[in-house]
Structures are given as C-alpha cells and as structure tokens.
Design a protein around this motif. Structure first.
Motif: not given
Length: 826
Positions: A514-526, A600-609
């Motif tokens: 949960k914390l990793l998801l909240a801190a990921a740059p690809t996560s949108k604020a909810k 979750l990890i794939l979502k993290f890498f789905n950005q301009n790395i």
C-alpha cells in the motif's frame, strides 16, 4: 487499428514531403542527411551510467535522506535545547573540550531526565540527545568533523543504554491513544503532529546506521559494541520479539488509518536499516550461501554473481520507431553510393567485437532490428531492405595465421537442474526404446551414442541449489516423522524474524505494498488512499512560488525515499528467507503475488523511466550535514530548477534495480506467474527500461524478457532480434531451455489457481510441522494408564473450593447419563 494507421500516415506525410524537396536539390539532401544522421546518433546514444550497486548509498547521503527539507528549522531547536541544558553543567566549556568521563557523566544526566513525567521536558531532553547524535555541529567547522563527532557520540550513547530508554518511550508513543484519536479527527496532518515520534526515530536511526557502518579509524572496542548491538536488535529481547516487529506494527497501524500521524518515511528507513544490520547485506548473503553449500556437501558456486555483474558492460538501447523510420530514409538516400549492406567480413568479425558497442556507428546503421511498431504480421521495413540486397561476393581465402579469434566466453557458467536431465532422458527413452524408467538418470542402455554424450555434458553442468535440498529434506520429514525424529532448527536472526512475522505476515506485506503504491510516481491521488506526506507537510502551507517549488521538490524526494526503503526491505526479506528455508521465501512471495505486487511493479515501470532515473529532486545546500556547517545561500527559482550536477539519481536507479530483482524472484520457475507477465503486456514496458544504460538493470530486464519470450510469438522475436541477442549474451544459459523458439508451448496449460494451491499446501504443511507443535497432536505420545492419569495433579483456581458443591450439583448430579450409549456402535 484505424487510429494507429492514421497516426502512421500523419507521421509519414512530412517525411515524404522532405524527400520530394531533397530530390530537387541534391546538396540540401546531403546536408539534411548528415544532420539527420547526427541527430539519430545522438538520440540513440544515451550515456553509460557510472553506478555501483550496493547495500546502501554513501553514509552522508543516507543520513541526509532521514530529514525532509521542511524539518530544517528543527536543527537549530535541537542545538538551543542542548546548549540551554549544557551551559549549567559545563560552565563555559564546549562539548568537544570535555574529557571522556565528563561526556559519560552528562549523558547519564540526560538519561535520568528522560524519565520525567512532563511530556514537554522529555521532548527537550530528547532533542538534546538528538543534537549529540547529529555531531554537535555548531562546534564543528567541516562536514568531516560533524560525522566524526556524531560517530563518537553515538557509540557513547549506546554504551550508556540510551537505546533501551528510547525504545520504552517509543512504545509509549505508539500506544498513545489520545494522540492517535486526535490525529484521526484532524482534517489535515502536518509535521507538528509527529514531533515526539520523529525525534525518537531520528535518534534510533542515527544509532543503527552509524554503528552498522564500519570505518577505518574505528576504535578497537567499537567492533565488540557493533556485534553486541547487532545481536541485541535481532534477538527477541523487546517484549519477546525482535525490534523490527515493533516497526512492522507501526507500519500496519498506519496503513489501517488508526495512526495517520506516524512519520512513515522514518519508520521505513529505520526498519530497512535494522533488517540490513541484523540479517546482513548482499555480500554477507553471498558468504552465507557459500557456507551453506559447504555444510550440505554441495559443490561450490561456479562464480561470484556480484563480481560478474559488476564486470558487465551495458548494451546499447533498442531504437524507437521514429528513429528507425528516419534511419530508413537515410538508407534509401545513400543506397547507390553505399557498399552492400551485409558483408562476409562483418559476419566474421562479429565474433571478436561487441555488437552492442556505442562507438560502432556502422553496426548501429547496419543492424537496426529492434523495432517496437506493435503491428503484428507485418515485415519490418528494414528487414525488407535487407532482403532485396544483392548476394555478397564470396570472401577471399585467408591464411590460417590471420583467422579471427573467438570471443572469450559468456559471463555465466550454464546450469542444468536434475529435473531437466530426467526430462531429457524420459523424452529420449520414449523416442528410442518406447518406455521410461522414472527418475533414473544413470541407466543409458539402448540409447544411441549422441544421447550418451548429451547426458555427459548435462551432468557436467548440473547444479543443485540449497532450495532443492531443503525441499527434498522437507518431503522426507513429512513422510517419515517418527523415523527421522525432530528437526534441529538453527536459531538464526532470519529464523527469529520469520517466527515473529508469521502470525501477521499477510498484513505486513499488504501494508508495505500500500505504501509502495502511494509513493509510486505513476499513482494518481485518490480520496481513499493513505496519506504518506504527514511528516513532510508544514503547519503553514507555502504562499510564495519559491516556497511552493521547494515543497514540491521535498514531496517528490520524500516519495522516492519511501520507494527506495520498501524495495530494498522486500528484496532483503526475500533473499534471506530463501537462504534460511525455501518455504519461508515461498510464503512471502505468495503473499506478494496475491496482493498484486506483479502488476504494481509493472505499473511503476510504465513511465518515462529515463526521466525518473535522472530526476533532480534534491537541494544540495539543504542536505545534512552541509546545511548545518555552511552558511545558507539565497535560494532562487533558477537554482531549484537546475538541481544538482549528477548524471543520475542514485536512489531511483537503486529502487528500479531492486523492484526488477523482486519481480525476477517472484516469477522464476513459476509458469503461472510468468504468464501473468504476458497477460499484463509487460514486454513493451520492460523493453523501454532497456534504454537505461546500466548493466545490472539491463540484466534483470533481460531475464524477465527471456522467461516470457516463447509466449510472445514469432513476429515479436523476429522484430526484436537485438534484444534476443542481448539475452543470449548477458543472461545465464540453461542447456536444454528452448526460450528462443517457443516449442511445445501449447503442451503446458496455464492453471494459476492449481499451481498456487499446490504450493500453498506445501507451505502450510511446512509451517504446521515446524511451528505448530502444540496443535499437531497426531504423533504425540498418549498416556493410556488409568492410574497415572487419575494420579496427575491438576492445578485448580483458588476460588474453586468455594463453589465446588455448586459445580458438582450443576455439572454432575443434574446431568442425565445414558450409560447404554457406551454399548452402541458410534
């Protein structure tokens, strides 16, 4: 498909227009071609990253990441509270002028003052102790002096028993229901809500990190202090459980919204460093693995993986679609004057040079195979160019003395599992003899000579892992519990930690993700997501543009540090549990998979790395200890935008490699989880990560691509030949693994639930046999003697004899007993 075709047409129109103009003016065509080639070369060549992977970054970087930039005014508060109390004790002298005995006397005084009931006075004393741990920076002239005095003071604080006192205060703060309830009711939480916790956690982090790191100029007695502190943190001395479990409890309490004011960044950093200190880092893991193989009588490792990875060179990243289209136009323009595209010389010399070398411009031009067009079933335009070339002339014969040398070899020794040899022999026997012999890998009667040679080669590279031995031993213990007797379990720090984590393991894993998801740059604020910014937001929000920019940098840096701590923590837990026992690793892995760690990890890498790795979310002049020694320059919007001069952000690259390693550990040898990578379309996401020119990161990306290559289809393999070559060159080979061909893929059904359920059953049997000894009474001895059973002394409560007659009347005399029921069959 229509939209994609339309975009392709829109892209091609200006190119055709330029071609028409250049055909009318050959000089313009030549100039434009040169410019385009230069632009193409510069876009395809990203710099090599001089990054050395390790347990942590440099000590100063690790210390500076403990504090957010919003906490900067508190450095002066710590100094003022210390000097206010110290002035009455030292009589005009400074801390650095006192003797060792006077230092100990003053620390003892602070320790006594920590036990007062007044909360404000306790906080002032804690701030004075924090100032000592920070290195009495007001009395130092350089950063080196600050670190030297911080180190000396931290060892002094440990010797005087400060850590145990802080632990009691931390437990009180965690159980402070009043603070928790007031924080829950608050609409916005800021730094002020977690002041006491932040001060306590900062002191403890400084003590753990400083004592953990060895320095060349350490005193001889500090080595013994380090070992004692290490065993103290890893032992169940704190309420019968290791210190790390208290921090895990803080994490779960925070994620359940019961304590939203907990400073989660400091908790996670302290938890990571505690695990790193007590269990050991990657070098210690390698040494423990070597000792474990010796103890089990297994052959030594074929190579040191840490050294092999460090010696690797990064490969050139695959070209993008736009770059390939532009390169195609250059090939069409210069085709008349150029020599044939494929020459036998280039094929001969391929063996002696690195095909992924940056400065090999001709190779980049001649071998642009790696496209990402995404259009299935269509031949690559560059492949068409290659097809229509005239056949090359036969090469002239060379004398033997000039023969090209072969390459030195692949970086990894190939491995073969015993299961692979059994499968190979089973297939061969079915083909040549018509029947099988089970798990027999010795009998080769009736098989042709080439099969004998193949089996001999496979056995030469046979590798038996510690995990395979542990699984075989566990199977024997399950089958013959009485014959083999009790298993002797070594009380290692990893074993102690696992035993403590086991009852609430799923909660800990879900909280970390949960914390990793909240801190990921690809996560949108909810609105329903957890707020991880409680220990970075100030009481008064910024009012100027400069303050807003500074807070924005601070928030991004805060998230990056949380990702760094969680990724390193999860990787350490997986590696240590796998070495301690394979089923301990499997249960943590399964909890991670069930909590959606893979997407979750794939979502993290789905950005301009590349942007993430080169992010400049740091303000060097505000980093500790620079900010407490040097005068603060005036910050401007331009200086904040410029950032530092580093080529990359160490913590972000470290986090990316850790997450890739976690993904590798979750999917290795797990067919159903590999298919999850395919289903989530991870190939293009991972391929984009190859643009980062760092050998270790590319290695783990290539490993993830290798395990799913056979399921991606022939067209993908055909249009990604450079990636396939990189896999061959950098990833370890399994001799009978058909990863590049995709044969017999329909023969393996994908049943995720069945595979995971079978694994879960094995894990539960292991946990039940090893840890639930009280509940599992099937094999416990039973006393069948009536005399001894009745003669056993039973401890009754003290008040039992007062109500004995009432109990006798209610439970015995008033209950009808059907004696004939004993005579009937059950």
């Amino acid at each position: 498909m229509k939209m994609r075709s339309q975009r392709c047409l829109e892209m091609e129109q200006p190119i055709h227009a330029k071609l028409a103009k250049s055909a009318a003016n050959p000089a313009t065509a030549r100039v434009g071609g040169v410019r385009s080639e230069r632009r193409l070369a510069s876009s395809m060549e990203s710099p090599n990253l001089e990054f050395e992977y390790g347990d942590t970054d440099a000590l100063t970087a690790e210390l500076s990441e403990l504090y957010s930039y919003t906490e900067e005014p508190e450095f002066a508060q710590n100094r003022d509270y210390f000097e206010e109390d110290f002035r009455s004790h030292a009589r005009g002298r400074r801390w650095i002028e006192l003797t060792a005995e006077e230092h100990r006397a003053y620390v003892m005084r602070l320790l006594d003052a920590l036990e007062v009931t007044d909360r404000d006075k306790r906080l002032k004393v804690a701030r004075a102790i924090l100032y000592l741990a920070q290195g009495v920076f007001d009395e130092c002239d350089t950063e080196a002096d600050v670190l030297r005095w911080s180190r000396s003071n931290v060892f002094l604080l440990h010797d005087m028993g400060i850590f145990t006192a802080l632990l009691e205060l931390l437990s009180m703060e965690i159980d402070n229901n009043q603070a928790c309830s007031s924080a829950v009711r608050k609409p916005a939480i800021s730094l002020a809500d977690s002041t006491e916790l932040r001060v306590l956690l900062s002191i403890m982090y400084l003590m753990v990190e400083t004592i953990r790191v060895q320095a060349e100029d350490d005193r001889p007695e500090w080595a013994a202090t380090r070992e004692a502190f290490k065993s103290e943190l890893g032992s169940p001395l704190y309420n019968g459980e290791p210190f790390a479990l208290l921090l895990f409890t803080m994490v779960t309490k925070f994620c359940s919204m019961n304590a939203p004011h907990f400073p989660m960044k400091k908790v996670l950093l302290l938890l990571w460093k505690t695990i790193l200190f007590t269990l050991g880092g990657f070098q210690e893991l390698q040494e423990m693995k070597v000792r474990g193989r010796q103890r089990l009588g297994l052959p030594p490792l074929p190579e040191d993986s840490i050294k092999v990875v460090r010696a690797m060179r990064a490969a050139s990243p695959p070209a993008s679609a736009m770059e390939l289209i532009e390169q195609q136009q250059q090939q069409k323009r210069g085709r008349r004057s150029r020599r044939p595209l494929v020459k036998q010389d280039s094929l001969d010399t391929y063996n002696e040079r690195d095909p992924f070398k940056n400065d090999d411009a001709r190779d980049e031009e001649e071998d642009p195979e790696d496209t990402d067009s995404g259009i299935e079933g269509e031949v690559d335009p560059l492949d068409r160019d290659v097809i229509i070339q005239p056949p090359p002339p036969p090469p002239p014969l060379r004398p033997p003395a000039e023969r090209v040398n072969f390459p030195k070899g692949l970086p990894w020794a190939p491995k073969v599992r015993e299961k692979d040899i059994e499968h190979f022999l089973e297939t061969s026997r079915n083909k040549f003899i018509g029947f099988t012999l089970g798990n027999d890998i010795e009998t080769l009667v009736g098989l042709p000579r080439p099969i004998h040679e193949s089996v001999k080669t496979l056995k030469q590279h046979k590798y038996v892992s510690i995990a395979e031995v542990q699984m075989k031993r566990e199977e024997e213990l399950q089958q013959c519990p009485l014959t083999l007797g009790e298993e002797e379990v070594e009380e290692t720090p990893a074993e102690t930690l696992y035993l403590g984590m086991l009852p609430n393991l799923s909660q800990y894993v879900i909280a970390l993700l949960k914390l990793l998801l909240a801190a990921a740059p690809t996560s949108k604020a909810k609105t329903d997501s957890i707020n991880i910014l409680a220990d970075v937001l100030p009481e008064e929000m910024p009012i100027t543009v400069l303050q807003s920019m500074k807070l924005g940098i601070d928030v991004n840096r805060h998230k990056e540090i949380i990702v760094k701590a969680i990724s390193a923590l999860l990787l350490l837990l997986l590696k240590h549990f796998k070495l301690n026992h394979i089923y301990q690793f499997e249960i943590v892995s399964q909890h991670l998979v069930f909590a959606n760690c893979i997407p979750l990890i794939l979502k993290f890498f789905n950005q301009n790395i590349m942007s993430y790795i080169s992010a400049k979310n740091s303000i060097c002049v505000l980093d500790f200890p620079h900010c407490v020694v040097h005068e603060m320059p005036e910050l401007t919007a331009e200086s904040l935008e410029a950032g530092d001069n580093n080529q990359f952000c160490w913590r972000n690259l470290f986090s990316c490699i850790n997450l890739l390693r976690i993904l590798n550990k979750l999917t290795k040898w797990k067919h159903s989880r590999t298919m999850m990578l395919v289903v989530f379309k991870s190939a293009p996401i991972l391929k984009r990560a190859l643009k980062v020119k760092q050998a270790m990161m590319q290695l783990y990306v290539l490993k993830l691509l290798k395990i799913q290559t056979k399921y991606l289809g022939r067209q993908w393999r055909k249009s990604n030949m450079k990636t396939m070559s990189a896999i061959y060159q950098k990833v370890r080979h399994r001799l009978n693994d058909d990863w590049a061909y995709g044969n017999d893929i329909d023969a393996r059904p994908w049943d995720f639930q069945a595979e995971e359920c079978a694994l879960r059953e094995s894990i539960e049997k292991f946990n039940s046999r090893r840890y639930d000894k009280g509940r599992n009474g099937d094999f416990a001895p039973v006393d069948n003697c009536l005399q001894s059973v009745l003669g056993q002394r039973v401890d009754l409560p003290e008040d039992f004899h007062y109500s004995y007659e009432m109990w006798l009347e209610r439970e015995v005399f008033s209950q009808p007993i059907q004696w004939e029921g004993l005579l009937q069959n059950p």
